[in-house]
Design an enzyme around this catalytic site. Structure first.
Site, short mmCIF file in Angstrom:
data_model
loop_
_atom_site.label_atom_id
_atom_site.label_comp_id
_atom_site.label_asym_id
_atom_site.label_seq_id
_atom_site.Cartn_x
_atom_site.Cartn_y
_atom_site.Cartn_z
N SER A 153 -5.35 0.14 35.71
CA SER A 153 -6.01 -0.82 34.79
C SER A 153 -6.98 -1.75 35.58
O SER A 153 -6.60 -1.82 36.72
CB SER A 153 -4.87 -1.57 33.97
OG SER A 153 -5.63 -2.48 33.43
N TYR A 167 2.41 -7.02 35.02
CA TYR A 167 1.84 -5.69 34.53
C TYR A 167 0.52 -5.26 35.49
O TYR A 167 0.59 -4.06 36.19
CB TYR A 167 1.22 -5.56 33.21
CG TYR A 167 0.26 -4.60 32.79
CD1 TYR A 167 0.93 -3.33 32.30
CD2 TYR A 167 -1.02 -4.81 32.64
CE1 TYR A 167 0.04 -2.35 31.98
CE2 TYR A 167 -1.86 -4.05 32.49
CZ TYR A 167 -1.59 -2.59 31.96
OH TYR A 167 -2.10 -1.49 31.39
P1 NAP Z 1 -0.45 3.68 24.01
O1 NAP Z 1 -1.55 4.03 23.03
O2 NAP Z 1 0.54 2.43 23.70
O3 NAP Z 1 0.18 4.76 24.53
C1 NAP Z 1 1.32 4.63 25.61
C2 NAP Z 1 2.00 5.88 25.62
O4 NAP Z 1 3.03 5.83 26.74
C3 NAP Z 1 2.68 6.59 24.53
O5 NAP Z 1 2.48 7.82 24.39
C4 NAP Z 1 4.04 6.40 24.70
O6 NAP Z 1 5.05 7.11 24.00
C5 NAP Z 1 4.15 6.35 26.08
N1 NAP Z 1 5.32 5.59 26.91
C6 NAP Z 1 5.49 4.31 27.17
N2 NAP Z 1 6.77 4.25 27.53
C7 NAP Z 1 7.09 5.33 28.10
C8 NAP Z 1 8.46 5.63 28.64
N3 NAP Z 1 9.20 4.81 29.34
N4 NAP Z 1 8.38 7.00 29.10
C9 NAP Z 1 7.41 7.91 28.65
N5 NAP Z 1 6.44 7.87 27.85
C10 NAP Z 1 6.27 6.30 27.63
O7 NAP Z 1 -1.26 3.01 25.19
P2 NAP Z 1 -2.61 3.35 26.01
O8 NAP Z 1 -3.57 2.12 25.86
O9 NAP Z 1 -3.11 4.57 25.73
O10 NAP Z 1 -2.01 3.21 27.70
C11 NAP Z 1 -2.06 4.48 28.33
C12 NAP Z 1 -2.36 4.03 29.69
O11 NAP Z 1 -3.31 3.43 29.88
C13 NAP Z 1 -1.30 3.02 30.17
O12 NAP Z 1 -1.02 3.47 31.61
C14 NAP Z 1 -2.02 1.68 29.96
O13 NAP Z 1 -1.26 0.72 31.10
C15 NAP Z 1 -3.35 2.25 30.55
N6 NAP Z 1 -4.25 1.22 30.21
C16 NAP Z 1 -4.62 0.77 28.77
C17 NAP Z 1 -5.42 -0.12 28.46
C18 NAP Z 1 -5.79 -0.60 26.98
O14 NAP Z 1 -6.66 -1.20 26.76
N7 NAP Z 1 -5.62 0.34 26.10
C19 NAP Z 1 -6.46 -0.76 29.40
C20 NAP Z 1 -5.86 -0.25 30.76
C21 NAP Z 1 -4.96 0.67 31.15
P3 NAP Z 1 5.85 6.94 22.86
O15 NAP Z 1 4.53 6.46 21.87
O16 NAP Z 1 6.36 8.24 22.72
O17 NAP Z 1 6.75 5.72 23.18
#
Ligand code: NAP
Length: 258
Positions: A153, A167
């Site tokens: 991130s 985080y």
């Molecule tokens: P999201 O839409 O909330 O999706 C998160 C995913 O992670 C879901 O598939 C969830 O599975 C899974 N997950 C959460 N806890 C878990 C666990 N303990 N074991 C296995 N799976 C787990 O989030 P996203 O925004 O796509 O984030 C994806 C990645 O990008 C993350 O690493 C996040 O930190 C990073 N990121 C996101 C942003 C942003 O602004 N969105 C920015 C920078 C970095 P379930 O739904 O089945 O629980």
């Protein structure tokens, strides 16, 4: 006259594990990889129906795909994830994407169990997944070689004051892990890189209890808008691909200037 060499055998399909593939960036990445011919294991923790939808979309694109429930902080679940992938063929790729922010606020106001969960999922979970990937992909250990992409991130370098500094610390750990493991595996046929998104339109913000965060903080993004999951997926796919053959230990920021 030289004897013609035998025709090369057809290259086998890449087999890639995507953690957190049920939603957001992971789901978009899984579908993007399916379009490029990857057989897939779509990992999820609670979103079985969403993961099955992603699997159906991948199969419609002509690849093999399976959804596997696996909590990335549980080593037995991580083993099961990779065992399911091995059923599809030698594992050649991992996208260590599962993550969460869980809570917004100053560190002093953040409950210890939340701090622990955020560090566990975003750092320990990635460590366990890349460790297992190294075991099965390393050529020295009999694996096929391949590529790992961790999802970091922009928080790792910005610090995320008043939102989730723990985080940000976990993501900085992911960056260090990526750089170190890339060196460890550089002569072992496995490349390791990170993609660092900025602000992306996914459910992660509502998951931290503030669905309006995206709109509130958009003004901080130099490009003036949040990214879409489909704008992160191609960067991950490129780092997994042979086009990135000389790229390892990189952290590729895909963050609209953030
Ligand atoms: P999201 O839409 O909330 O999706 C998160 C995913 O992670 C879901 O598939 C969830 O599975 C899974 N997950 C959460 N806890 C878990 C666990 N303990 N074991 C296995 N799976 C787990 O989030 P996203 O925004 O796509 O984030 C994806 C990645 O990008 C993350 O690493 C996040 O930190 C990073 N990121 C996101 C942003 C942003 O602004 N969105 C920015 C920078 C970095 P379930 O739904 O089945 O629980």
């Amino acid at each position: 006259m030289s004897t013609p060499s035998p025709a090369p055998s057809a290259p086998s399909c890449p087999v890639t594990v995507v953690t957190g593939g049920s939603r957001g960036i992971g789901a978009a990445t899984a579908v993007h990889l399916a379009r490029q011919g990857h057989d897939l294991v779509v990992g999820y923790r609670s979103g079985r129906a969403e993961a099955e939808d992603v699997v159906a979309a991948a199969r419609d694109l002509g690849v093999r795909a399976v959804a596997v429930r696996a909590d990335v902080v549980d080593p037995a679940d991580v083993d099961a994830l990779f065992a399911a992938a091995a059923d599809l063929g030698p594992v050649t790729g991992l996208v260590a994407n599962a993550g969460l922010t869980a809570h917004l606020g100053d560190l002093a106001d953040t409950p210890v169990d939340v701090v622990r969960q955020v560090l566990d999922v975003n750092l320990l979970g990635v460590v366990l997944c890349v460790r297992r990937a190294a075991q099965v992909m390393s050529r020295r250990r009999g694996g096929p070689g391949g590529a790992i992409v961790t999802v970091s991130s922009s928080a790792a370098t910005l610090g995320s004051a008043h939102e989730y500094v723990h985080y940000a610390a976990a993501k900085a750990g992911v960056d260090a892990l990526t750089v170190g493991l890339a060196k460890e595996l550089a002569d072992d046929g496995v490349r390791v890189n990170a993609v660092a998104p900025g602000l992306v339109r996914t459910g992660i913000h509502a998951g931290a209890g503030d669905a309006g965060r995206l709109d509130r903080v958009t003004a901080r993004v130099p490009m003036g808008r949040p990214g879409e999951p489909a704008e992160i997926a191609p960067a991950i796919a490129w780092l997994l691909s042979d086009e990135a053959a000389y790229c390892t230990g990189a952290v590729l920021r895909v963050a609209g200037g953030l």
